[in-house]
Design a protein around this motif. Structure first.
Motif, PDB file in Angstrom:
ATOM      1  N   UNK A 141      72.891  31.629  61.435  1.00  0.00           N
ATOM      2  CA  UNK A 141      71.630  30.940  61.710  1.00  0.00           C
ATOM      3  C   UNK A 141      71.824  29.435  61.833  1.00  0.00           C
ATOM      4  N   UNK A 142      70.813  28.763  62.329  1.00  0.00           N
ATOM      5  CA  UNK A 142      70.894  27.312  62.537  1.00  0.00           C
ATOM      6  C   UNK A 142      70.666  26.576  61.215  1.00  0.00           C
ATOM      7  N   UNK A 143      71.753  26.104  60.615  1.00  0.00           N
ATOM      8  CA  UNK A 143      71.684  25.319  59.372  1.00  0.00           C
ATOM      9  C   UNK A 143      70.936  26.054  58.261  1.00  0.00           C
ATOM     10  N   UNK A 144      71.139  27.349  58.168  1.00  0.00           N
ATOM     11  CA  UNK A 144      70.415  28.171  57.188  1.00  0.00           C
ATOM     12  C   UNK A 144      71.271  28.528  55.981  1.00  0.00           C
ATOM     13  N   UNK A 145      72.543  28.166  55.985  1.00  0.00           N
ATOM     14  CA  UNK A 145      73.476  28.628  54.957  1.00  0.00           C
ATOM     15  C   UNK A 145      73.209  28.035  53.582  1.00  0.00           C
ATOM     16  N   UNK A 146      73.781  28.652  52.542  1.00  0.00           N
ATOM     17  CA  UNK A 146      73.609  28.155  51.178  1.00  0.00           C
ATOM     18  C   UNK A 146      74.342  26.823  50.968  1.00  0.00           C
ATOM     19  N   UNK A 147      73.946  26.110  49.914  1.00  0.00           N
ATOM     20  CA  UNK A 147      74.393  24.739  49.701  1.00  0.00           C
ATOM     21  C   UNK A 147      75.402  24.630  48.556  1.00  0.00           C
ATOM     22  N   UNK A 148      76.468  23.881  48.809  1.00  0.00           N
ATOM     23  CA  UNK A 148      77.451  23.568  47.767  1.00  0.00           C
ATOM     24  C   UNK A 148      77.111  22.262  47.048  1.00  0.00           C
ATOM     25  N   UNK A 149      76.530  21.309  47.767  1.00  0.00           N
ATOM     26  CA  UNK A 149      76.239  20.009  47.170  1.00  0.00           C
ATOM     27  C   UNK A 149      75.139  19.314  47.967  1.00  0.00           C
ATOM     28  N   UNK A 150      74.312  18.543  47.262  1.00  0.00           N
ATOM     29  CA  UNK A 150      73.234  17.775  47.896  1.00  0.00           C
ATOM     30  C   UNK A 150      73.148  16.415  47.214  1.00  0.00           C
ATOM     31  N   UNK A 151      72.927  15.374  47.999  1.00  0.00           N
ATOM     32  CA  UNK A 151      72.717  14.016  47.472  1.00  0.00           C
ATOM     33  C   UNK A 151      71.444  13.450  48.082  1.00  0.00           C
ATOM     34  N   UNK A 152      70.578  12.916  47.232  1.00  0.00           N
ATOM     35  CA  UNK A 152      69.292  12.370  47.678  1.00  0.00           C
ATOM     36  C   UNK A 152      69.340  10.853  47.639  1.00  0.00           C
ATOM     37  N   UNK A 153      68.584  10.209  48.545  1.00  0.00           N
ATOM     38  CA  UNK A 153      68.530   8.752  48.552  1.00  0.00           C
ATOM     39  C   UNK A 153      67.235   8.270  49.189  1.00  0.00           C
ATOM     40  N   UNK A 154      66.785   7.108  48.772  1.00  0.00           N
ATOM     41  CA  UNK A 154      65.638   6.471  49.392  1.00  0.00           C
ATOM     42  C   UNK A 154      66.059   5.891  50.739  1.00  0.00           C
ATOM     43  N   UNK A 155      65.193   5.977  51.727  1.00  0.00           N
ATOM     44  CA  UNK A 155      65.453   5.336  53.024  1.00  0.00           C
ATOM     45  C   UNK A 155      65.050   3.873  52.909  1.00  0.00           C
ATOM     46  N   UNK A 156      65.959   2.978  53.233  1.00  0.00           N
ATOM     47  CA  UNK A 156      65.675   1.545  53.117  1.00  0.00           C
ATOM     48  C   UNK A 156      64.723   1.106  54.229  1.00  0.00           C
ATOM     49  N   UNK A 157      63.845   0.123  53.949  1.00  0.00           N
ATOM     50  CA  UNK A 157      62.776  -0.247  54.892  1.00  0.00           C
ATOM     51  C   UNK A 157      63.268  -0.681  56.275  1.00  0.00           C
ATOM     52  N   UNK A 158      64.422  -1.349  56.345  1.00  0.00           N
ATOM     53  CA  UNK A 158      64.907  -1.859  57.629  1.00  0.00           C
ATOM     54  C   UNK A 158      65.948  -0.937  58.272  1.00  0.00           C
ATOM     55  N   UNK A 159      66.299   0.155  57.610  1.00  0.00           N
ATOM     56  CA  UNK A 159      67.382   1.014  58.082  1.00  0.00           C
ATOM     57  C   UNK A 159      66.990   1.744  59.359  1.00  0.00           C
ATOM     58  N   UNK A 172      78.463  11.735  52.191  1.00  0.00           N
ATOM     59  CA  UNK A 172      78.786  13.129  52.458  1.00  0.00           C
ATOM     60  C   UNK A 172      80.282  13.401  52.403  1.00  0.00           C
ATOM     61  N   UNK A 173      81.086  12.440  52.821  1.00  0.00           N
ATOM     62  CA  UNK A 173      82.544  12.593  52.744  1.00  0.00           C
ATOM     63  C   UNK A 173      82.976  12.756  51.287  1.00  0.00           C
ATOM     64  N   UNK A 174      82.397  11.948  50.396  1.00  0.00           N
ATOM     65  CA  UNK A 174      82.715  12.066  48.966  1.00  0.00           C
ATOM     66  C   UNK A 174      82.372  13.460  48.454  1.00  0.00           C
ATOM     67  N   UNK A 175      81.163  13.936  48.805  1.00  0.00           N
ATOM     68  CA  UNK A 175      80.748  15.270  48.373  1.00  0.00           C
ATOM     69  C   UNK A 175      81.678  16.344  48.920  1.00  0.00           C
ATOM     70  N   UNK A 176      82.007  16.211  50.192  1.00  0.00           N
ATOM     71  CA  UNK A 176      82.855  17.205  50.858  1.00  0.00           C
ATOM     72  C   UNK A 176      84.205  17.322  50.175  1.00  0.00           C
TER      73      UNK A 176
END
Length: 304
Positions: A141-159, A172-176
């Motif tokens: 499926x399209x991006x439906x697979x189970x998760x090994x790791x997740x990292x959350x972050x706030x989106x910066x106002x000017x990003x 993501x490289x660190x997590x991978x």
């Protein structure tokens, strides 16, 4: 671990570099060479250029499904695991079954939100305040697979989409790498929550919609970088907007309120948007105020 890597654009190159430093990369799979430049010369993808420079084996199949030659080469490389990062093709079941530990995908969103090829862009366009990056086990499926790791972050106002996607990739490289270290002992967990889809952007997504609020216009501008970029029309000519910002105030949507040293102030559905730097069709980038003066744009002018 013996790793096969599937990726294509420059965004994916640092992922491959990190893998190549820590693990034997036994195969790199990327999109075929594409015509570029005035002469339309076939040009390798950024991932292909890096891999070839490092002496890594590279395959550039036109298609994967039913491609026996590709499948045999993939099996012969004998990867223990495969990693995908912005590869750009759907992986068929016969390929997914080759590595004993399957495929890991680096996806810059909090899955199941923003499944699909443009998660960072749509998170910005839709005004999300938070996002993240997921390391997922790839299924059919399209991006439906189970998760090994997740990292959350706030989106910066000017990003914008460029800066945010690079920040998510780097984390993501660190997590991978962490997941790969412990992969034989890890069990991925199913995705939870409401799913949403992030399709590829079309050129029309970059059009400034003055009827929307100023914040929504600015969020869209951040999300459509670097392509298709923001634009509007004046006198039938396309004008790119390179820099803008929302401001308080009120005005008629699409109608210029003022032109001053800082730029061009335009009414929106809610608030005002200040155009700071623009690029008229066939011209170089310039301050919006200079463009306005040179094209007879002043208070009362309607932009479309």
């Amino acid at each position: 671990m013996r790793v096969a890597f599937f990726g294509t654009p420059s965004w994916a190159v640092p992922v491959l570099e990190a893998l190549n430093r820590r693990h034997p990369v036994v195969l790199v799979v990327t999109q075929p060479d594409k015509p570029q430049g005035r002469g339309l010369k076939p040009t390798p993808s950024p991932v292909a250029r890096y891999a070839e420079a490092q002496g890594l084996p590279v395959l550039k199949p036109e298609r994967l499904k039913g491609n026996r030659e590709f499948l045999e080469a993939f099996k012969e490389a004998a990867p223990q695991v495969a990693v995908t990062a912005a590869y750009g093709k759907v992986l068929p079941k016969e390929a997914l079954e080759v590595p004993p530990y399957g495929f890991l995908n680096l996806h810059p969103s909090l899955l199941p939100k923003y499944r699909g090829p443009a998660p960072v862009q749509w998170a910005l366009i839709r005004g999300e305040r938070e996002t993240g990056v997921s390391v997922m086990k790839t299924e059919e499926g399209l991006d439906t697979g189970p998760l090994y790791a997740v990292w959350r972050t706030e989106i910066l106002p000017e990003e914008d989409a460029v800066a945010l996607s690079e920040r998510l990739r780097d984390k993501g490289i660190e997590l991978l790498l962490e997941v790969l270290e412990g992969l034989p002992h890890l069990v991925p967990v199913p995705q939870e929550g409401e799913a949403s889809y992030a399709p590829l952007l079309t050129k029309e997504e970059g059009r400034v919609r003055f009827g929307e609020g100023a914040e929504a216009i600015y969020n869209r501008h951040r999300g459509v970088q670097p392509w298709p970029g923001s634009f509007f029309f004046r006198g039938g000519k396309r004008v790119k907007v390179l820099r803008m910002r929302p401001e308080p105030g009120q005005g008629t949507p699409g109608v210029v309120q003022a032109v001053d040293r800082e730029g061009v102030l335009v009414g929106t559905g809610e608030g005002l948007i200040r155009l700071l730097e623009v690029q008229p069709e066939g011209k170089r980038p310039m301050p919006a105020a200079d463009w306005a003066r040179g094209h007879g744009v002043g208070p009362g002018t309607r932009l479309e």
